[in-house]
Each structure stands twice: as C-alpha cells, then as structure tokens.
Write a protein that holds these residues in place. Structure first.
Motif, PDB file in Angstrom:
ATOM      1  N   LYS A 177      -0.441  -0.982  44.893  1.00 51.70           N
ATOM      2  CA  LYS A 177      -0.945   0.084  45.753  1.00 51.70           C
ATOM      3  C   LYS A 177      -1.302  -0.515  47.101  1.00 51.70           C
ATOM      4  N   LEU A 178      -1.073   0.252  48.136  1.00 51.74           N
ATOM      5  CA  LEU A 178      -1.421  -0.168  49.488  1.00 51.74           C
ATOM      6  C   LEU A 178      -2.634   0.632  49.933  1.00 51.74           C
ATOM      7  N   GLN A 179      -3.689  -0.085  50.295  1.00 51.97           N
ATOM      8  CA  GLN A 179      -4.914   0.590  50.719  1.00 51.97           C
ATOM      9  C   GLN A 179      -4.827   0.880  52.211  1.00 51.97           C
ATOM     10  N   MET A 180      -4.959   2.136  52.553  1.00 56.53           N
ATOM     11  CA  MET A 180      -4.909   2.568  53.938  1.00 56.53           C
ATOM     12  C   MET A 180      -6.325   2.943  54.377  1.00 56.53           C
ATOM     13  N   GLU A 181      -6.443   3.506  55.575  1.00 57.90           N
ATOM     14  CA  GLU A 181      -7.758   3.882  56.079  1.00 57.90           C
ATOM     15  C   GLU A 181      -8.370   4.993  55.229  1.00 57.90           C
ATOM     16  N   LYS A 182      -9.685   5.052  55.249  1.00 57.52           N
ATOM     17  CA  LYS A 182     -10.455   6.071  54.527  1.00 57.52           C
ATOM     18  C   LYS A 182     -10.180   6.048  53.019  1.00 57.52           C
ATOM     19  N   GLN A 183     -10.012   4.868  52.461  1.00 63.11           N
ATOM     20  CA  GLN A 183      -9.837   4.671  51.018  1.00 63.11           C
ATOM     21  C   GLN A 183      -8.588   5.350  50.442  1.00 63.11           C
ATOM     22  N   ARG A 184      -7.629   5.688  51.296  1.00 61.02           N
ATOM     23  CA  ARG A 184      -6.383   6.278  50.813  1.00 61.02           C
ATOM     24  C   ARG A 184      -5.511   5.193  50.202  1.00 61.02           C
ATOM     25  N   MET A 185      -4.896   5.470  49.067  1.00 57.45           N
ATOM     26  CA  MET A 185      -4.034   4.509  48.390  1.00 57.45           C
ATOM     27  C   MET A 185      -2.619   5.068  48.310  1.00 57.45           C
ATOM     28  N   ILE A 186      -1.635   4.226  48.612  1.00 56.41           N
ATOM     29  CA  ILE A 186      -0.235   4.621  48.517  1.00 56.41           C
ATOM     30  C   ILE A 186       0.416   3.763  47.432  1.00 56.41           C
ATOM     31  N   PRO A 187       0.864   4.365  46.331  1.00 61.10           N
ATOM     32  CA  PRO A 187       1.500   3.576  45.269  1.00 61.10           C
ATOM     33  C   PRO A 187       2.945   3.227  45.626  1.00 61.10           C
ATOM     34  N   VAL A 188       3.338   1.998  45.282  1.00 61.59           N
ATOM     35  CA  VAL A 188       4.711   1.537  45.498  1.00 61.59           C
ATOM     36  C   VAL A 188       5.187   0.937  44.180  1.00 61.59           C
ATOM     37  N   THR A 189       6.352   1.393  43.717  1.00 64.83           N
ATOM     38  CA  THR A 189       6.942   0.883  42.480  1.00 64.83           C
ATOM     39  C   THR A 189       8.402   0.590  42.740  1.00 64.83           C
ATOM     40  N   ILE A 190       8.820  -0.636  42.387  1.00 66.47           N
ATOM     41  CA  ILE A 190      10.207  -1.054  42.600  1.00 66.47           C
ATOM     42  C   ILE A 190      10.691  -1.734  41.327  1.00 66.47           C
ATOM     43  N   GLY A 191      11.899  -1.405  40.913  1.00 62.86           N
ATOM     44  CA  GLY A 191      12.462  -1.989  39.706  1.00 62.86           C
ATOM     45  C   GLY A 191      13.734  -2.775  39.981  1.00 62.86           C
ATOM     46  N   LYS A 192      14.077  -3.652  39.045  1.00 63.04           N
ATOM     47  CA  LYS A 192      15.310  -4.456  39.136  1.00 63.04           C
ATOM     48  C   LYS A 192      16.016  -4.349  37.798  1.00 63.04           C
ATOM     49  N   MET A 193      17.297  -4.014  37.857  1.00 63.56           N
ATOM     50  CA  MET A 193      18.108  -3.936  36.650  1.00 63.56           C
ATOM     51  C   MET A 193      18.897  -5.232  36.513  1.00 63.56           C
TER      52      MET A 193
END
Length: 158
Positions: free
Chosen positions: A134-150
């Motif tokens: 998760k990337l923490q942005m301003e005002k405690q906002r969180m942006i989830p990032v998920t990446i996979g490899k086959m």
C-alpha cells in the motif's frame, strides 16, 4: 456678469466611486488568491497520482521483461538474461536500480509490503510471484498496489 457653472462631479460622488472600485478590486484579488490555492492543491494531488501510476507501469513492465523475481532484504530483484533491476522499498521512497545504469526514485511511502510465492510468504532469496503493498498518501489515504508474475514450469525447474 453671471459666473458660468461648470458641470462636474462633486467630491462626494468621486469618493463613493473610488470606494466602490476599491471594494471590487479587493473581491477580485481575494477570488484570484483562492483560485490559485485550489490550483496548487490540484497540481499536488495530480503529481502524486502520476507518481503512483508511473511506479505501477514501470514495475509491471520490468516484471514482464524479467524471468525471475527474487526476494531481497529490502525489496525484490528482477533477473533476466541481460536484465538486472532492483526495487528497494524504503520508508519514504521506492528506489529502482538498473544494473550498470541509473537509480530512479519514486517519492511514495510504501507500507505493508507482502511478497508471496504460491500463497506463502517468500523469505529472503526466495522466488516471488505476487507483490502487494500500500502507498500512503496525504491525509492517511492508502492506495493498494498488487502485481503478479506468471512462471512457466520450464522456468521453475531451472
């Protein structure tokens, strides 16, 4: 001889006109300042969103080009035939080091980074097939990032 009367504005009329002009100018100046502040906030938010999108696109492209993802103490290494890229997850940035070239900095704050292989946590020097953070942005906002490899069976048997 009678003195001619000159047609002109009285001092009171001029003073009232100047007062109205000053009020109009102060309203315009205040509105201009507010619009400028809103635009600065918009630019800052837009720049951070662009940083997140660039990080995601770059990681996906690198992972697609690489053959293996190897867990390291501070992130992952992406290995390929002639490819060596390291992603280090620091407190206030994610660093992308390309072997023999340069280091790129993504000024985002990663938290809760999880590296998995087939559903279990990957230890140091293990192969990774799933990255989630998760990337923490301003005002405690969180942006989830998920990446996979086959991986193919041929790749995993080497």
């Amino acid at each position: 001889m009678k003195a001619k009367k000159i047609e002109a504005y009285t001092m009171m009329e001029v003073a009232i006109a100047m007062l109205l002009a000053a009020v109009c100018m102060s309203i315009c100046y205040t509105a201009y300042g507010m619009i400028g502040d809103y635009f600065q906030v918009f630019q800052k938010r837009n720049a951070s969103a662009e940083e997140v999108l660039t990080l995601r696109r770059t990681m996906e492209k690198d992972i697609l080009k690489g053959k293996y993802l190897i867990r390291t103490e501070s992130g992952i290494n992406i290995l390929g035939d002639s490819l060596g890229i390291a992603y280090n997850f620091a407190d206030s940035a994610i660093l992308r080091k390309v072997e023999g070239l340069r280091t790129d900095s993504f000024h985002v704050s990663p938290v809760e980074a999880v590296f998995l292989f087939e559903g279990r946590e990957a230890l140091e020097l293990d192969t990774v097939d799933h990255i989630s953070f998760k990337l923490q942005m301003e005002k405690q906002r969180m942006i989830p990032v998920t990446i996979g490899k086959m991986y193919s069976a041929h790749d995993l048997l080497k």
